[in-house]
Design a protein around this motif. Sequence first.
Motif, short mmCIF file in Angstrom:
data_model
loop_
_atom_site.label_atom_id
_atom_site.label_comp_id
_atom_site.label_asym_id
_atom_site.label_seq_id
_atom_site.Cartn_x
_atom_site.Cartn_y
_atom_site.Cartn_z
N LYS A 81 -4.70 -1.58 3.69
CA LYS A 81 -6.03 -1.83 4.23
C LYS A 81 -6.29 -0.62 2.94
CE LYS A 81 -6.59 -3.47 8.47
NZ LYS A 81 -7.52 -4.39 9.22
N LEU A 82 -5.66 0.11 2.56
CA LEU A 82 -6.28 1.20 1.86
C LEU A 82 -5.61 1.09 0.37
CD1 LEU A 82 -3.71 4.15 3.09
CD2 LEU A 82 -6.42 4.38 2.71
N VAL A 83 -4.85 0.21 0.07
CA VAL A 83 -4.73 -0.27 -1.06
C VAL A 83 -5.49 -1.42 -1.80
CG1 VAL A 83 -3.49 -2.02 -2.35
CG2 VAL A 83 -1.93 -0.57 -0.90
N LYS A 84 -6.26 -1.98 -0.58
CA LYS A 84 -7.59 -2.76 -1.09
C LYS A 84 -8.83 -1.99 -1.09
CE LYS A 84 -5.92 -6.99 1.92
NZ LYS A 84 -6.07 -7.49 2.46
N LYS A 85 -8.44 -1.00 -0.46
CA LYS A 85 -10.20 -0.19 -0.46
C LYS A 85 -10.15 0.36 -1.48
CE LYS A 85 -11.75 4.54 1.78
NZ LYS A 85 -11.55 5.75 2.85
N LYS A 86 -11.72 0.47 -2.00
CA LYS A 86 -11.88 1.47 -2.72
C LYS A 86 -11.18 2.85 -3.52
CE LYS A 86 -15.48 -2.40 -4.55
NZ LYS A 86 -16.58 -2.57 -5.26
N HIS A 87 -11.37 2.90 -4.55
CA HIS A 87 -11.25 4.73 -4.37
C HIS A 87 -11.93 5.26 -5.46
CE1 HIS A 87 -8.23 5.16 -2.05
NE2 HIS A 87 -7.17 3.72 -1.38
N LYS A 88 -12.28 6.71 -5.59
CA LYS A 88 -13.20 7.25 -6.64
C LYS A 88 -12.23 7.22 -8.12
CE LYS A 88 -16.10 10.22 -3.83
NZ LYS A 88 -16.19 11.43 -3.19
N LYS A 89 -11.00 7.48 -7.41
CA LYS A 89 -10.29 8.05 -8.53
C LYS A 89 -9.75 5.90 -9.83
CE LYS A 89 -5.12 9.07 -9.78
NZ LYS A 89 -4.64 8.92 -11.18
N ARG A 90 -10.17 6.01 -10.85
CA ARG A 90 -9.22 4.64 -11.60
C ARG A 90 -7.99 4.70 -11.89
NH1 ARG A 90 -13.72 1.82 -11.07
NH2 ARG A 90 -15.99 3.26 -11.94
N PHE A 91 -7.66 3.44 -11.31
CA PHE A 91 -6.15 2.66 -11.59
C PHE A 91 -5.85 1.75 -12.78
CE2 PHE A 91 -6.62 4.05 -7.38
CZ PHE A 91 -6.05 4.63 -7.19
N TYR A 92 -4.64 1.98 -13.35
CA TYR A 92 -5.18 0.57 -14.26
C TYR A 92 -4.37 -0.50 -13.34
CZ TYR A 92 -1.86 -1.22 -18.27
OH TYR A 92 -1.39 -1.79 -19.34
N ASP A 93 -3.74 -0.45 -12.92
CA ASP A 93 -3.31 -1.96 -12.16
C ASP A 93 -2.64 -1.50 -10.79
OD1 ASP A 93 -0.88 -1.23 -11.74
OD2 ASP A 93 0.15 -2.27 -13.81
N ARG A 94 -2.62 -2.56 -10.09
CA ARG A 94 -2.43 -2.28 -8.22
C ARG A 94 -1.62 -2.06 -8.07
NH1 ARG A 94 -4.30 -5.31 -4.15
NH2 ARG A 94 -2.92 -5.99 -2.23
N GLU A 95 -0.34 -1.73 -9.14
CA GLU A 95 1.06 -1.30 -8.26
C GLU A 95 0.95 0.22 -9.03
OE1 GLU A 95 3.55 -2.19 -7.82
OE2 GLU A 95 2.27 -4.36 -7.42
#
Length: 182
Positions: A81-95
């Motif tokens: 659920k945390l992986v699906k949730k939007k976060h303020k931090k930007r990520f390069y990819d899902r991994e």
Amino acid sequence: MNTKNLKIFLIIKKNIKNDDNRIIRLICSSSNVVADSISLELLRMKDHISNFDRLNILRVYAKNQEIIKRNKRLNGISFHKLVKKKHKKRFYDREEKKEWIIKKNDIIISTCVNSYNDDLINFKFPLIIIIDANNSSENENLIPITLNAKYVLLISYDGSDNGEINLYKRMKNLYPQNHLEI
């Protein structure tokens, strides 16, 4: 809170480091029921014990367990659920996002079998606690141990077991001086 769980949590509390020197511990059990119960106990401890309030807990489920409805408090610490949730931090990819979520937690809770999954195998855990080790098969108990922990703590809640020779019994017989009755 029973006294057995309290002793486990005191071991965890003793090993809490500050944010700059974070230790990630892995707690495994033979079943999702026990893992969920430990997760809920830890969440309750966060509410009532000083120094536990800053403890970050992550509950990792197997993919086939993600769809099962759980206690609402567990949703907030559920890895998928945390992986699906939007976060303020930007990520390069899902991994990258998955790795960030795992690294920001102090305790990761899983079943023994699920502890060896693609998301966790690259992490080194200084302490692995296997709860209810007397009711797990030897093979189940060996799975988290393959993650190269510095210390492994096998915990038996009671004298009962599933009737087969398992790692807990073998270690208890080989090293009686290292056996502690809780």
